[in-house]
Design a protein around this motif. Structure first.
Motif, mmCIF file in Angstrom:
data_model
loop_
_atom_site.group_PDB
_atom_site.id
_atom_site.type_symbol
_atom_site.label_atom_id
_atom_site.label_comp_id
_atom_site.label_asym_id
_atom_site.label_seq_id
_atom_site.Cartn_x
_atom_site.Cartn_y
_atom_site.Cartn_z
ATOM 1 N N VAL A 79 -9.089 -7.528 -5.528
ATOM 2 C CA VAL A 79 -9.209 -7.239 -4.090
ATOM 3 C C VAL A 79 -10.646 -7.505 -3.633
ATOM 4 O O VAL A 79 -11.601 -7.087 -4.285
ATOM 5 C CB VAL A 79 -8.801 -5.768 -3.818
ATOM 6 N N ASP B 284 -5.687 -2.320 -12.091
ATOM 7 C CA ASP B 284 -5.178 -1.854 -10.801
ATOM 8 C C ASP B 284 -5.846 -2.665 -9.691
ATOM 9 O O ASP B 284 -7.000 -2.421 -9.341
ATOM 10 C CB ASP B 284 -5.467 -0.352 -10.655
ATOM 11 N N GLU B 285 -5.126 -3.627 -9.170
ATOM 12 C CA GLU B 285 -5.597 -4.506 -8.087
ATOM 13 C C GLU B 285 -7.007 -5.042 -8.361
ATOM 14 O O GLU B 285 -7.931 -4.799 -7.591
ATOM 15 C CB GLU B 285 -5.564 -3.740 -6.757
ATOM 16 N N LYS C 268 1.850 2.492 -7.055
ATOM 17 C CA LYS C 268 1.359 1.735 -8.214
ATOM 18 C C LYS C 268 0.281 2.514 -8.979
ATOM 19 O O LYS C 268 0.366 2.679 -10.196
ATOM 20 C CB LYS C 268 0.788 0.370 -7.764
ATOM 21 N N THR C 269 -0.730 2.991 -8.253
ATOM 22 C CA THR C 269 -1.835 3.699 -8.920
ATOM 23 C C THR C 269 -1.328 4.997 -9.542
ATOM 24 O O THR C 269 -1.733 5.362 -10.652
ATOM 25 C CB THR C 269 -2.966 3.980 -7.901
ATOM 26 N N TYR D 23 -0.359 -5.277 -14.700
ATOM 27 C CA TYR D 23 -1.188 -5.797 -13.614
ATOM 28 C C TYR D 23 -0.612 -5.366 -12.279
ATOM 29 O O TYR D 23 0.477 -5.796 -11.900
ATOM 30 C CB TYR D 23 -1.178 -7.328 -13.731
ATOM 31 N N THR D 24 -1.292 -4.497 -11.548
ATOM 32 C CA THR D 24 -0.749 -4.126 -10.245
ATOM 33 C C THR D 24 -1.413 -4.963 -9.160
ATOM 34 O O THR D 24 -2.590 -5.309 -9.250
ATOM 35 C CB THR D 24 -0.942 -2.630 -9.876
ATOM 36 N N SER D 25 -0.631 -5.269 -8.163
ATOM 37 C CA SER D 25 -1.162 -6.116 -7.092
ATOM 38 C C SER D 25 -0.237 -6.034 -5.891
ATOM 39 O O SER D 25 0.915 -5.644 -6.010
ATOM 40 C CB SER D 25 -1.219 -7.564 -7.592
ATOM 41 N N HIS D 26 -0.774 -6.391 -4.711
ATOM 42 C CA HIS D 26 0.176 -6.682 -3.638
ATOM 43 C C HIS D 26 0.104 -8.158 -3.259
ATOM 44 O O HIS D 26 0.593 -8.556 -2.206
ATOM 45 C CB HIS D 26 0.050 -5.740 -2.432
ATOM 46 N N TYR D 27 -0.486 -8.961 -4.162
ATOM 47 C CA TYR D 27 -0.504 -10.405 -3.957
ATOM 48 C C TYR D 27 0.594 -11.051 -4.792
ATOM 49 O O TYR D 27 0.487 -11.166 -6.008
ATOM 50 C CB TYR D 27 -1.847 -10.996 -4.365
ATOM 51 N N GLN E 59 -8.786 0.771 -9.672
ATOM 52 C CA GLN E 59 -8.821 0.114 -8.365
ATOM 53 C C GLN E 59 -10.216 0.246 -7.733
ATOM 54 O O GLN E 59 -10.711 -0.675 -7.104
ATOM 55 C CB GLN E 59 -7.760 0.796 -7.484
ATOM 56 N N ASN F 203 0.838 -1.201 0.000
ATOM 57 C CA ASN F 203 0.000 0.000 0.000
ATOM 58 C C ASN F 203 0.866 1.242 0.000
ATOM 59 O O ASN F 203 1.862 1.317 0.728
ATOM 60 C CB ASN F 203 -0.884 0.046 1.259
#
Ligand SMILES: Nc1ncnc2c1ncn2[C@@H]1O[C@H](COP(=O)(O)OP(=O)(O)OP(=O)(O)O)[C@@H](O)[C@H]1O
Ligand SMILES: [Mg+2]
Length: 313
Positions: free
Chosen positions: A163, A159-160, A42-43, A189-193, A83, A38
């Motif tokens: 979620v 964007d994510e 990214k965004t 592809y944005t992610s925090h996974y 997002q 977070n």
């Protein structure tokens, strides 16, 4: 296809650096994962790529053209799945798609076939006349994706997009993205996974506090030698004197009494040194591994933090 050079973004007063000299190359046909916790930026990066937010410095080229000077062409070529949900909750999925197809400038004659393609790709057939506000989290994400595809983009930025959704919709979205890529679409592809990025992306950039920590082919990064570790799991505890002896020769971390990790770019030398020592102490090897097991481990080595801990802050 997309070249980002020395990109800087400052926000607020006093100015806060949100993107810190970012360099990225996103080739045509790739599934490019932008992975970060977070607030990593990214965004902001996607928003600048789409020309939605002005940059402070550097350049962002799409097919060789500076994005800010070619906004209409860039927006016609890039689809965006934001997002946050970007549709009208009071309207049905069909009404939303009709509205956004017109807004995206899809020619009237092509609207029906294009909407059908988007509905089919996202599996919304059985939900098309329901109001979006009554959708589950997963269906909302799928409608968001369908809208992002309306302009038949060459590049799709997500964007994510997974979620807060159920596993079925999550898999549906990941498979749809893979299939779109197979048909030729470039994906960002944005992610925090981490697992998702490992599952669908061929390239990754890890971003933290606006800085790109590492970037490249996932398979190559996992083998990167300058930071890689040799992990050896033994069948019995390693005697303390042997561990001490090895410590004097190598950079060893003792994970527990039967498991050591050695940071090295020359695993063979370590194995050659270990082999007689283990034989003499009558120890067997249960598991041995060189390189990073996954992106999580690579990230941990680089930042000494778990991405998830960070993401939950
Ligand atoms: N409009 C804005 N004004 C001021 N600061 C902003 C603005 N938008 C973003 N920021 C700040 O920029 C940093 C990066 O934000 P950004 O939304 O790009 O991160 P992110 O990686 O997308 O995070 P998340 O995973 O939470 O979506 C954060 O510190 C955020 O607070
Ligand atoms: Mg974000």
């Amino acid at each position: 296809m997309i070249q980002i050079k020395d990109l800087v973004k400052l926000y607020g007063s006093p100015p806060q650096t949100v993107l810190n000299h970012v360099e990225l190359n996103i080739p045509q046909g790739s599934v490019f994962g932008l992975l970060g916790p977070n607030g990593a930026g990214k965004t902001t990066l996607l928003s600048i790529l789409l020309g939605l937010v002005p940059k402070t410095g550097g350049s962002v080229l799409f097919d060789g053209d500076e994005v800010e000077q070619h906004l209409a062409e860039v927006r016609a070529s890039i689809g965006f799945v934001p997002q946050d949900f970007a549709f009208y909750p009071m309207l049905s999925a069909r009404e939303n798609l009709n509205f956004f197809a017109a807004a995206a400038g899809v020619p009237r004659a092509l609207q029906k076939s294009q909407i059908d393609f988007c509905v089919h790709t996202t599996g919304l057939q059985n939900h098309i006349d329901k109001r979006a506000q009554n959708f589950s989290g997963g269906l909302k994400r799928r409608l968001n994706l369908a809208i992002g595809l309306l302009n038949q983009p060459k590049v799709l930025c997500l964007d994510e997009p997974t979620v807060g959704i159920d596993p079925h919709s999550r898999n549906f979205i990941l498979e749809a993205i893979t299939e779109l890529n197979r048909q030729g679409m470039t994906i960002i592809y944005t992610s925090h996974y981490m697992e998702e990025v490992e599952q669908i992306c061929d390239r990754v950039a890890i971003i933290d506090h606006g800085r790109i920590l590492i970037c490249g082919h996932i398979n190559e990064l996992l083998k990167s030698r300058n930071l890689a570790k040799l992990s050896v799991q033994m069948d019995k505890p390693l005697p303390a004197n042997i561990l001490e002896n090895l410590r004097q020769r190598f950079s060893i971390e003792s994970i527990n009494e039967t498991h050591i990790e050695v940071q090295t770019d020359d695993p063979l030398t370590v194995i050659n040194a270990l082999s007689p020592v283990l034989t003499e102490a009558n120890l067997g090897i249960e598991r041995i591994h060189y390189g990073f097991k996954n992106l999580e481990e690579l990230f941990l080595t680089l930042t000494h933090k778990h991405l998830r801990d960070n993401a939950d802050e």
